[in-house]
Design an enzyme around this catalytic site. Structure first.
Site, PDB file in Angstrom:
ATOM      1  N   TRP A  78       0.845  -1.213   0.000  1.00 23.51           N
ATOM      2  CA  TRP A  78       0.000   0.000   0.000  1.00 23.51           C
ATOM      3  C   TRP A  78       0.872   1.252   0.000  1.00 23.51           C
ATOM      4  CZ3 TRP A  78      -1.428   3.421   4.383  1.00 23.51           C
ATOM      5  CH2 TRP A  78      -0.670   3.185   5.536  1.00 23.51           C
ATOM      6  N   ASP A  79       2.149   1.079   0.245  1.00 21.34           N
ATOM      7  CA  ASP A  79       3.104   2.175   0.139  1.00 21.34           C
ATOM      8  C   ASP A  79       2.959   2.917  -1.194  1.00 21.34           C
ATOM      9  OD1 ASP A  79       3.916   0.216   1.961  1.00 21.34           O
ATOM     10  OD2 ASP A  79       6.036   0.726   1.781  1.00 21.34           O
ATOM     11  N   GLU A 113       0.941  -1.180  13.019  1.00 18.71           N
ATOM     12  CA  GLU A 113       0.970  -2.657  13.092  1.00 18.71           C
ATOM     13  C   GLU A 113       1.372  -3.156  14.475  1.00 18.71           C
ATOM     14  OE1 GLU A 113       3.552  -3.058   9.717  1.00 18.71           O
ATOM     15  OE2 GLU A 113       1.958  -3.864   8.467  1.00 18.71           O
ATOM     16  N   LYS A 146       3.632   2.339  16.097  1.00 19.50           N
ATOM     17  CA  LYS A 146       4.715   2.146  15.134  1.00 19.50           C
ATOM     18  C   LYS A 146       4.785   3.302  14.137  1.00 19.50           C
ATOM     19  CE  LYS A 146       6.233  -1.249  11.676  1.00 19.50           C
ATOM     20  NZ  LYS A 146       5.744  -2.302  10.767  1.00 19.50           N
ATOM     21  N   GLN A 147       3.649   3.664  13.611  1.00 19.40           N
ATOM     22  CA  GLN A 147       3.615   4.711  12.594  1.00 19.40           C
ATOM     23  C   GLN A 147       2.246   5.360  12.645  1.00 19.40           C
ATOM     24  OE1 GLN A 147       3.621   1.507   9.301  1.00 19.40           O
ATOM     25  NE2 GLN A 147       2.864   3.314   8.262  1.00 19.40           N
TER      26      GLN A 147
END
Lengths: 762, 762
Positions: free
Chosen positions: A358-359, A489, A602-603
């Site tokens: 999906w990046d 995640e 995480k992000q």
């Protein structure tokens, strides 16, 4: 973090050979041209630490999946990026001693990647065990002008001897993948041939039966004249063809090997025409010669840089960082072939299977929208359109039906390649990113017709998925989304991830809008799509509207923040600053359960949603959420910092924005995460570009108009970039005291600077 | 479900050889003696479908873990039950034709397992390709009287010929594990020797260096007299030693091979004494002879059955079922060796690594408490005591400290063997089962002294784990337990699993009680334990009391039920009866995410807690929870039905109780789950015993007193069982119209029948 590379505006420079850093340098100095590429391995033999890697775009192998415990729905195969036949090898034996930098005394070693021209150079002096000393200068490139051509100029000068020397020049298809699950080799020989001066090997991948024909042809000069040889032996081994040349190296005289390569795949040629075509490419390359080939190549790079360069004044490290990111992205994906995509490691390594995450939609698309012609971004969308049937099959494996589509987490050909249930089956927000990319592309380009042509079908499949994936909770009297993994995640199998719920209902609404739009602009095409997809317009859209109206979004009234998921406030709400040095990075120091039950992120997750749908939220809402979540965020994904640059910039947190920028822009150059030896983090490099353009530059598109709300980090004097936008090229230069905008090509355009209209004219 | 086995009270009978069922029969007819055992493989060669398996208790191999994606905390190695050297082989070649039932015409095939005496017999007539016909009768047992001895009587009679025949009698250590992760062989040869009549092979396991010495010695008679041979060749190959005998088979004359085996392991002998000891065991076995060895063996079985038999009148299938369960349990674990435990497949297969699961404490302990001397159950507890240090290390890997212990999900030697994060790291309720087993043992036996000796240290370690694992939620003003997997493994990483929270606070309270009790009964030992464990009594017990007082237990006021976990009511609350046939079993038909977000329950979860802590709940609370959860339960674990038998019995749901009983008691005999070919479900067999004694019999222990609230299923006339209880043996016979209780040995005892006191005297 390692800082052994020299700072330079256009070059990446390594001085001195430190064997411990060799694999990192092999990644960083990688070269490619969108069709093929390879790590910066040495041409000569090297018995030290190395990961030899050559890659051909689109060629993959479905390795048998390895799991501890099988779960229904896991893919049986995992498409691996393939380590492809090696054409760079020039093995040299002088008086029965191999030239092997691991076994010589090496002086004046210098490896340089000239990003301006895409040229990898290397020079050194090496003393062999018996005292013989040679000087070597090599140059190598993969032609951006002809994606099937590579060339090497390898010059060797004996400094203190004359001696019998053997050169081995070859193509070798007997390569292995480092991460093969069962230590299998993936290539089989189809054909090989060698004559004096030339060798061609055709290898095919097991199972997928891609043919790759790799040829090499050489020209050798001695002291500027055509070299003469004592003897040339043809060497043929399994999956290997080459020449072994015996000659005299003469003291003080430069012997130059020009090795030309042609790499052709059955993706672009009929299998039975490959060898002939390869020979033709070789013949033409040799005829043209190294210098002319390089000129063509450098010309393409110059053109690319014209469009995509970002200049930074006052900060060479930052300048080098952004150019390195742009360089790698540009040589990974040229946008010419809609079957290709942007692999997470590009041509720099083989870790992670598949080429598409999906990046691509969430991070890379804006880069290509801003820096390349429209068709490049469009091809990225069409790639997913072509995988729609597979996405429907993929959803079917998980029990969905009636045209619901779930795009894979990782893919090469549209099939799912990933096998962790909490990701593969549950990280479904990826589907939203693919829908959003359609919106983002049209918002930027104004290409509304894309919806009718390709976009709407994809949106219908994705909306159908959401519609089936959402559960009605009688107890709550709301729709809920159970068992998902969000962008963060470090949470698995949670209920009602705010981001996923948000992008799901956004998709449903956008699909309703798209139906409406196509219905008006192209009713016959709409009828065609409805028939093709067996779309039950009334009942399906009715349910979508119900879901939009009654979706549950977790929210904390007290703090005025959206909650990452149900139950988030049950956690102990710590800050990253509470963690000790021994705890970081938590994904290496903590067991998974501990990570999961912690609050650490995480992000960007809620913040990813706020970034995408920024216009929905007032500045104080954005601030409250940023101030709540960012301090809990460990940024252990390379995709995290860029979103935070953008939001911090918007909030006026200039210092924080600059800190995040540093994390993203020199991630691989400084081996920030201690993993660059596996390859570079290609997709997150687009985030670095966004950090400058959307972050510092404050670029947004509203109602078809470009807006900028820029500032200059205190550490910089100025920065400038160009943007492709609706047929124009706009140059923007931002400095501490001024913003200069210039229309370089195209019709006049009104843009907004800090909210005020500015008319750009040539 | 397959029903090819004949019903019989004491025998398992297979008539006719169906090759498709052979692997199932190999599992079902397995024999063992607690020290060793093997599947019911044929002695002769067999080229059809077979899983050859011999096993030696306590001997394992740490196979390198295989996972798709590595997570911190995963064990590097996975202890595998080892397929051990094979001693049963008797290969026969007649006129150059192998006797191989896959290649002969087979008539009158009959395989019988006599559960009363633990004897496996087989008989058949086989016609070789050239028409030669032989009759074979074999008998085999693993001696319960001497755990290192096995014996075979193999009789072969040529019916229509006299011919040159070759017999190959051997020991073969060149065996493989079916589930080896990397196709590795786990045994290496240490020593082998063969003389005429005898062969001994010593093999060692890689990495763990267990030595297993396997010997065989034979005696052959022909027509009742010592046979004469044409020739005997010694055969030695890698990891293999044997004799090849050439002789004449004479028409109508019975040739009998008595093959005696000795299997010794370095767990019980010094390595350098193994071969000598093995030879001695062989010599003694041969001297004693087959019949006398068998008599000793059968005598032990008779004694075992005296204690543990359950008789059922009026239902032969049910009678056979319960005896099969008891037989397998009894031959798997004899309780003589505190280093051993009850492997999930016993000696019937090699699937699943490790030997010890929470099954032992939660399901098997009550069986051994009820049917064997006290030390058998006690040894199961001591086993965990001996692993306490490893459990502390295991918790340490997950970030716990200060003596917190997390027992492994699966283990062989105390180390964790499992590697799925959602189980290994999160299915932590297993720790509660280990604490509860201590309570259960003491409640049943009255052996309070166990606490001071071993129990308290284990309880402290487990309570410390809970104390650290629990999180204070400021938002809720309650303690919460985040990120767990409960007994229902169809939910992963949930928050506040009611069962786990309940058993956690129960453990804390029981540990407080135990501290108090040991403090009173044995203060010096308490001081010793406090010093040894560095126990901070005031602060630690203070926190425990706080947790007990302020724990969050999810609950639904409206329905009056405990909630399996936070958010359970967000699910769509369906019933198993709503599922189509194509949906079942969901673990084979649905993808994991679909299972997770559904309401369907694998095995008792809230109901497991209600079963364990039954005395806390009034009958209507039990009924509401049973009526809510059971209809959502798919019972796809072999451990599920027994708990439901017990609760259904208590609630007076007699028909439902009987249905659940059928699911558990003939699970393997009828291959209910289509997986018996891998081995039998040994641990759940103890649940079958509980179904009768605690379910239909309504047996509980309250305040040191036995209570029975029995009923008889309508399908039965009567059933009876014996119980070991505090030095007594009590016989209970329950029929439709009466309950007879009898004290067979021991002091008079007051028990309660349907709540009324009854004094039992001899």
């Amino acid at each position: 973090m390692k800082q052994y590379l020299k700072h330079h505006e256009w070059h990446i420079i390594e001085e001195g050979l430190d064997p411990h850093y060799n694999k990192i340098s092999e990644s960083v100095f990688s070269i490619g041209n969108g069709r093929m590429g390879q790590r910066a391995n040495f041409e000569e033999e090297y018995s030290g630490e190395t990961l030899r890697g050559s890659y051909v775009a689109g060629v993959y192998y479905p390795d048998k999946t390895r799991v501890g415990w099988w779960k229904n729905g896991y893919p049986e195969y995992f498409a691996k990026v393939l380590n492809a036949p090696n054409w760079i090898g020039i093995h040299i034996t002088i008086d029965n001693q191999k030239l092997d930098l691991a076994k010589c005394k090496v002086e004046d070693f210098r490896r340089v990647l000239d990003m301006k021209t895409g040229l990898l150079s290397r020079s050194f002096a090496a003393t062999l065990p018996d005292g013989k000393k040679v000087k070597v200068e090599s140059k190598r490139f993969c032609s951006m002008a002809n994606g099937e051509v590579g060339a090497i100029r390898y010059a060797i000068t004996p400094l203190n001897f004359t001696a019998k020397t053997t050169l081995s020049l070859y193509v070798d298809a007997d390569v292995v993948n480092k991460d093969s699950n069962y230590d299998e080799k993936f290539w089989e020989e189809v054909n090989k041939e060698a004559t004096e001066g030339r060798a061609i090997v055709t290898a095919q991948t097991k199972k997928t039966f891609f043919h790759v024909t790799t040829g090499m042809q050489y020209v050798i000069t001695n002291d500027g004249k055509k070299a003469t040889f004592d003897r040339v032996n043809i060497e043929l081994r399994e999956k290997y063809a080459g020449n072994v040349i015996q000659l005299d190296l003469q003291e003080g005289k430069e012997l130059v090997v020009y090795k030309y390569a042609a790499v052709l795949s059955s993706e672009n040629h009929a299998k039975d025409a490959l060898v002939t075509a390869c020979a033709k490419v070789l013949t033409e390359a040799v005829a043209k010669g190294f210098d002319a080939l390089f000129e063509d190549h450098a010309r393409v790079w110059a053109h690319k840089w014209d469009g995509c360069d970002i200049t930074i004044e006052g900060d060479i490290a930052a300048q080098q960082g952004i150019r390195f990111n742009i360089f790698q992205l540009t040589q990974t994906y040229t946008g010419e072939d809609e079957r290709l995509n942007i692999g997470p490691k590009g041509f720099t390594g083989e870790k992670y299977g598949g080429s598409t995450y999906w990046d691509t939609e969430a991070y890379c698309l804006p880069f290509f929208l801003g820096t390349a012609e429209e068709k490049v971004a469009r091809n990225l969308l069409v790639y997913r359109y072509k995988h729609l049937e597979r996405a429907i099959e993929n959803a079917g494996k998980l029990g969905f039906k009636d045209g619901a589509a779930l795009y894979p987490m990782v893919t090469m050909n549209g099939e799912e390649c990933h096998n962790e249930w909490e990701i593969t089956f549950e990280e479904i927000h990826r589907n939203g990113a693919i829908a959003f990319a359609i919106f983002d592309y049209i918002r930027y380009t104004g290409d509304d017709a894309y919806l009718a042509e390709f976009g709407l079908e994809v949106l219908l499949g994705i909306s159908r998925f959401w519609s089936q994936r959402i559960t009605w909770s009688s107890d709550r009297n709301r729709f809920v989304m159970l068992g998902v993994t969000g962008p963060n995640e470090y949470e698995n199998n949670v209920n009602n991830n705010w981001y996923t719920n948000t992008i799901a209902t956004w998709t449903l609404q956008y699909t309703l809008d798209a139906l409406n739009l196509v219905g008006k602009s192209n009713p016959s095409r709409l009828a065609e799509i409805i028939a093709k997809t067996n779309f039950k317009e009334t009942t399906e859209t009715h349910r979508w509207r119900e879901i939009i109206a009654k979706m549950h979004y977790p929210h904390d009234e007290k703090r005025g923040v959206y909650l990452q998921q149900d139950g988030f406030l049950d956690k102990e709400l710590l800050r990253v600053s509470d963690l000790g040095k021994d705890d970081r990075p938590i994904n290496q120091k903590w067991s998974w359960d501990r990570i999961l039950r912690s609050c650490f992120i995480k992000q960007a997750d809620v913040l990813q949603g706020i970034f995408l749908f920024e216009e929905r939220y007032d500045i104080e809402t954005i601030r409250r959420n940023f101030d709540f979540y960012e301090p809990m965020t460990v940024h252990e994904s390379s995709l995290s910092p860029c979103v935070h640059v953008i939001l911090a910039s918007k909030l006026g947190y200039k210092e924080r924005a600059y800190e995040f920028y540093l994390r993203t822009s020199r991630l691989d150059l400084d081996d920030y995460n201690n993993d660059t030896e596996d390859g570079c983090h290609i997709t997150s490099m687009a985030g670095t570009w966004m950090s400058i353009v959307k972050g510092f530059g404050g670029m947004t598109v509203k109602d078809g108009t470009l807006h900028f709300n820029p500032f200059t980090p205190d550490q910089w004097k100025s920065y400038s970039f160009r943007l492709e936008f609706r047929g124009r090229v706009i140059k923007v230069k931002i400095s501490t005291d001024a913003v200069e905008t210039e229309l370089e090509t195209g019709e006049p355009l009104e843009i907004f600077l800090h909210g005020k209209p500015v008319l750009l004219k040539k």
